[in-house]
Scaffold this motif. Structure first.
Motif, PDB file in Angstrom:
ATOM      1  N   ASN A 145       0.840  -1.191   0.000  1.00  0.00           N
ATOM      2  CA  ASN A 145       0.000   0.000   0.000  1.00  0.00           C
ATOM      3  C   ASN A 145       0.877   1.244   0.000  1.00  0.00           C
ATOM      4  O   ASN A 145       2.103   1.141  -0.106  1.00  0.00           O
ATOM      5  N   SER A 146       0.256   2.384   0.130  1.00  0.00           N
ATOM      6  CA  SER A 146       0.978   3.650  -0.014  1.00  0.00           C
ATOM      7  C   SER A 146       1.876   3.993   1.164  1.00  0.00           C
ATOM      8  O   SER A 146       2.598   4.980   1.122  1.00  0.00           O
ATOM      9  N   GLY A 147       1.837   3.208   2.213  1.00  0.00           N
ATOM     10  CA  GLY A 147       2.780   3.392   3.311  1.00  0.00           C
ATOM     11  C   GLY A 147       2.364   4.468   4.299  1.00  0.00           C
ATOM     12  O   GLY A 147       1.251   4.992   4.275  1.00  0.00           O
ATOM     13  N   ASP A 148       3.283   4.806   5.177  1.00  0.00           N
ATOM     14  CA  ASP A 148       3.026   5.785   6.229  1.00  0.00           C
ATOM     15  C   ASP A 148       3.107   7.209   5.692  1.00  0.00           C
ATOM     16  O   ASP A 148       3.816   7.489   4.722  1.00  0.00           O
ATOM     17  N   TRP A 149       2.406   8.092   6.362  1.00  0.00           N
ATOM     18  CA  TRP A 149       2.504   9.512   6.017  1.00  0.00           C
ATOM     19  C   TRP A 149       3.940   9.996   6.158  1.00  0.00           C
ATOM     20  O   TRP A 149       4.426  10.784   5.336  1.00  0.00           O
ATOM     21  N   SER A 150       4.621   9.544   7.184  1.00  0.00           N
ATOM     22  CA  SER A 150       5.963  10.054   7.470  1.00  0.00           C
ATOM     23  C   SER A 150       6.952   9.771   6.353  1.00  0.00           C
ATOM     24  O   SER A 150       7.938  10.491   6.187  1.00  0.00           O
ATOM     25  N   ASP A 151       6.685   8.721   5.549  1.00  0.00           N
ATOM     26  CA  ASP A 151       7.575   8.399   4.430  1.00  0.00           C
ATOM     27  C   ASP A 151       7.677   9.539   3.416  1.00  0.00           C
ATOM     28  O   ASP A 151       8.665   9.638   2.690  1.00  0.00           O
ATOM     29  N   LYS A 152       6.635  10.354   3.366  1.00  0.00           N
ATOM     30  CA  LYS A 152       6.562  11.390   2.328  1.00  0.00           C
ATOM     31  C   LYS A 152       7.179  12.720   2.770  1.00  0.00           C
ATOM     32  O   LYS A 152       7.329  13.647   1.952  1.00  0.00           O
ATOM     33  N   LEU A 153       7.515  12.829   4.043  1.00  0.00           N
ATOM     34  CA  LEU A 153       7.909  14.129   4.578  1.00  0.00           C
ATOM     35  C   LEU A 153       9.280  14.592   4.097  1.00  0.00           C
ATOM     36  O   LEU A 153       9.555  15.791   4.074  1.00  0.00           O
ATOM     37  N   VAL A 154      10.153  13.653   3.722  1.00  0.00           N
ATOM     38  CA  VAL A 154      11.462  14.071   3.187  1.00  0.00           C
ATOM     39  C   VAL A 154      11.255  14.922   1.940  1.00  0.00           C
ATOM     40  O   VAL A 154      11.836  16.008   1.808  1.00  0.00           O
ATOM     41  N   TYR A 155      10.415  14.447   1.013  1.00  0.00           N
ATOM     42  CA  TYR A 155      10.167  15.223  -0.206  1.00  0.00           C
ATOM     43  C   TYR A 155       9.429  16.520   0.106  1.00  0.00           C
ATOM     44  O   TYR A 155       9.726  17.566  -0.478  1.00  0.00           O
ATOM     45  N   ALA A 156       8.477  16.471   1.042  1.00  0.00           N
ATOM     46  CA  ALA A 156       7.762  17.698   1.411  1.00  0.00           C
ATOM     47  C   ALA A 156       8.720  18.730   1.993  1.00  0.00           C
ATOM     48  O   ALA A 156       8.586  19.928   1.742  1.00  0.00           O
ATOM     49  N   SER A 157       9.717  18.260   2.760  1.00  0.00           N
ATOM     50  CA  SER A 157      10.693  19.190   3.346  1.00  0.00           C
ATOM     51  C   SER A 157      11.552  19.862   2.288  1.00  0.00           C
ATOM     52  O   SER A 157      12.132  20.924   2.534  1.00  0.00           O
ATOM     53  N   LEU A 158      11.612  19.241   1.108  1.00  0.00           N
ATOM     54  CA  LEU A 158      12.409  19.797   0.003  1.00  0.00           C
ATOM     55  C   LEU A 158      11.547  20.609  -0.958  1.00  0.00           C
ATOM     56  O   LEU A 158      12.027  21.043  -2.003  1.00  0.00           O
ATOM     57  N   GLY A 159      10.265  20.779  -0.615  1.00  0.00           N
ATOM     58  CA  GLY A 159       9.396  21.619  -1.427  1.00  0.00           C
ATOM     59  C   GLY A 159       8.579  20.886  -2.459  1.00  0.00           C
ATOM     60  O   GLY A 159       8.006  21.516  -3.355  1.00  0.00           O
ATOM     61  N   PHE A 160       8.480  19.561  -2.353  1.00  0.00           N
ATOM     62  CA  PHE A 160       7.694  18.753  -3.288  1.00  0.00           C
ATOM     63  C   PHE A 160       6.346  18.396  -2.663  1.00  0.00           C
ATOM     64  O   PHE A 160       6.278  18.064  -1.473  1.00  0.00           O
ATOM     65  N   SER A 161       5.301  18.401  -3.463  1.00  0.00           N
ATOM     66  CA  SER A 161       4.097  17.668  -3.091  1.00  0.00           C
ATOM     67  C   SER A 161       4.306  16.201  -3.445  1.00  0.00           C
ATOM     68  O   SER A 161       5.066  15.871  -4.369  1.00  0.00           O
ATOM     69  N   VAL A 162       3.627  15.312  -2.704  1.00  0.00           N
ATOM     70  CA  VAL A 162       3.745  13.873  -2.940  1.00  0.00           C
ATOM     71  C   VAL A 162       2.343  13.281  -3.037  1.00  0.00           C
ATOM     72  O   VAL A 162       1.498  13.518  -2.163  1.00  0.00           O
ATOM     73  N   LEU A 163       2.103  12.513  -4.102  1.00  0.00           N
ATOM     74  CA  LEU A 163       0.856  11.771  -4.268  1.00  0.00           C
ATOM     75  C   LEU A 163       1.230  10.297  -4.339  1.00  0.00           C
ATOM     76  O   LEU A 163       1.950   9.875  -5.257  1.00  0.00           O
ATOM     77  N   SER A 164       0.790   9.509  -3.363  1.00  0.00           N
ATOM     78  CA  SER A 164       1.199   8.113  -3.243  1.00  0.00           C
ATOM     79  C   SER A 164      -0.038   7.221  -3.353  1.00  0.00           C
ATOM     80  O   SER A 164      -0.894   7.225  -2.466  1.00  0.00           O
ATOM     81  N   MET A 165      -0.123   6.456  -4.427  1.00  0.00           N
ATOM     82  CA  MET A 165      -1.345   5.726  -4.779  1.00  0.00           C
ATOM     83  C   MET A 165      -1.403   4.342  -4.152  1.00  0.00           C
ATOM     84  O   MET A 165      -0.405   3.634  -4.081  1.00  0.00           O
ATOM     85  N   ASP A 166      -2.594   3.940  -3.706  1.00  0.00           N
ATOM     86  CA  ASP A 166      -2.895   2.547  -3.390  1.00  0.00           C
ATOM     87  C   ASP A 166      -3.371   1.865  -4.669  1.00  0.00           C
ATOM     88  O   ASP A 166      -4.375   2.287  -5.269  1.00  0.00           O
ATOM     89  N   ALA A 167      -2.655   0.827  -5.124  1.00  0.00           N
ATOM     90  CA  ALA A 167      -3.115   0.087  -6.302  1.00  0.00           C
ATOM     91  C   ALA A 167      -4.432  -0.605  -5.991  1.00  0.00           C
ATOM     92  O   ALA A 167      -4.608  -1.196  -4.918  1.00  0.00           O
TER      93      ALA A 167
END
Length: 321
Positions: free
Chosen positions: A95-117
């Motif tokens: 699955n798309s994993g934890d919210w915290s996994d996405k924070l590295v990219y958010a800290s660099l100024g990226f939005s992240v969209l992580s899909m559940d297949a």
């Protein structure tokens, strides 16, 4: 070093052996038209997980055949102007994993969209509606029905549709939407960039779903590809339809999508990979005509690749070629 596949110089020339259906282009033209006709009905619901750094949302949209698809959406809080976005995909059955996994990219100024297949370990629906086997295995789901009902067709379209949604978000810079993932996620990132050619960078890690017949011939229809063996044992024990089966799988063989990619590409490969054999990955990579490079890990298989995440971050932060 020991070899489980071809030597690297042969891998760099390998073109794949799974048959390509004669109507492959028409098939995907029809599929894209179906996707484009869907009213996505995008919904953003604030998550209970929030941080001072980023806003977190459950994003839902309607995909082909009416399935409601879920993705985690994380965007930098208080960002100034438009910013890049990463569209992320997970491994098979996960699955798309934890919210915290996405924070590295958010800290660099990226939005992240992580899909559940759809139909796997997350919240996305599998709308069903196919004849034949549904007990186990998404590769073979719909194999005995009309080719338009192959489940991975729909999942590939979901990936592209999510990228299209990212491109339309008012906070996202449409010139800087990127796709990434490993294993099945690497496959879906390829499908995403192929079917949504406005994706401008692609980081794919040991991609799955390429050159099925090569995997079969290597006697590696096990682990992630076990369902190929299950299919023949249950539905074609004499292999009377073997050529037909592999040709039909050609519709969802990503080596034949790779030529559509316009994004700048980095692909990471472990040469000891017995889950997604290196030759199957190169069957796709060698058909990419856009700017590309490989990151080769000679002593590693289908596992954590040291330093790779750092290299992918640097790739996504670097100026485009």
């Amino acid at each position: 070093m020991p070899l489980i596949d071809m030597p690297l110089e042969q891998l760099k020339q390998y073109e794949g052996i799974n048959p390509r259906p004669a109507d492959f282009d028409d098939y995907w033209k029809r599929a894209i038209a179906e996707m484009s006709a869907v009213e996505a009905k995008v919904e953003l619901i604030p998550s209970s997980f929030q941080t001072p750094l980023a806003e977190c949302f459950d994003l839902y949209f309607t995909g082909v055949r009416g399935a409601r698809i879920h993705a985690k959406y994380v965007r930098p809080r208080n960002a100034e102007g438009k910013h890049p976005a990463i569209v992320q995909f997970h491994g098979y059955s996960a699955n798309s994993g934890d919210w915290s996994d996405k924070l590295v990219y958010a800290s660099l100024g990226f939005s992240v969209l992580s899909m559940d297949a759809r139909g796997q370990g997350g919240q996305s629906e599998d709308a069903g509606g196919v004849k034949g086997n549904t007990l186990n295995g998404h590769i073979i789901r719909g194999l005995d029905d009309h080719p338009d009902n192959l489940l991975f067709r729909h999942i590939f379209l979901d990936a592209a549709q999510l990228a299209g949604i990212a491109l339309s978000l008012p906070e996202v810079d449409p010139d800087h939407v990127y796709a990434t993932g490993g294993s099945q996620g690497g496959a879906l990132a390829i499908a995403c960039a192929a079917l949504e050619p406005r994706v401008s960078k692609l980081g794919t890690v040991y991609p799955f779903l390429c050159d099925y017949r090569r995997t079969w011939n290597m006697d590696l229809a096990k682990d992630a590809y076990q369902e190929l063996k299950n299919y023949f044992r249950s539905f074609d024990p004499l292999h009377e339809r073997e050529d037909e089966v592999f040709e039909r799988l050609g519709y969802i063989d990503l080596q034949y999508q790779a030529g559509r990619i316009k994004a700048e590409v980095v692909m990471a490969v472990g040469l000891m990979d017995t889950i997604c054999p290196p030759s199957t990955q190169f069957a796709a990579y060698n058909k990419i005509t856009a700017p590309k490079q490989t990151l080769i890990y000679p002593d590693f298989g289908h596992e954590h690749l040291p330093g790779l995440n750092d290299k992918l971050i640097q790739f996504f932060l670097s100026p485009m070629v």
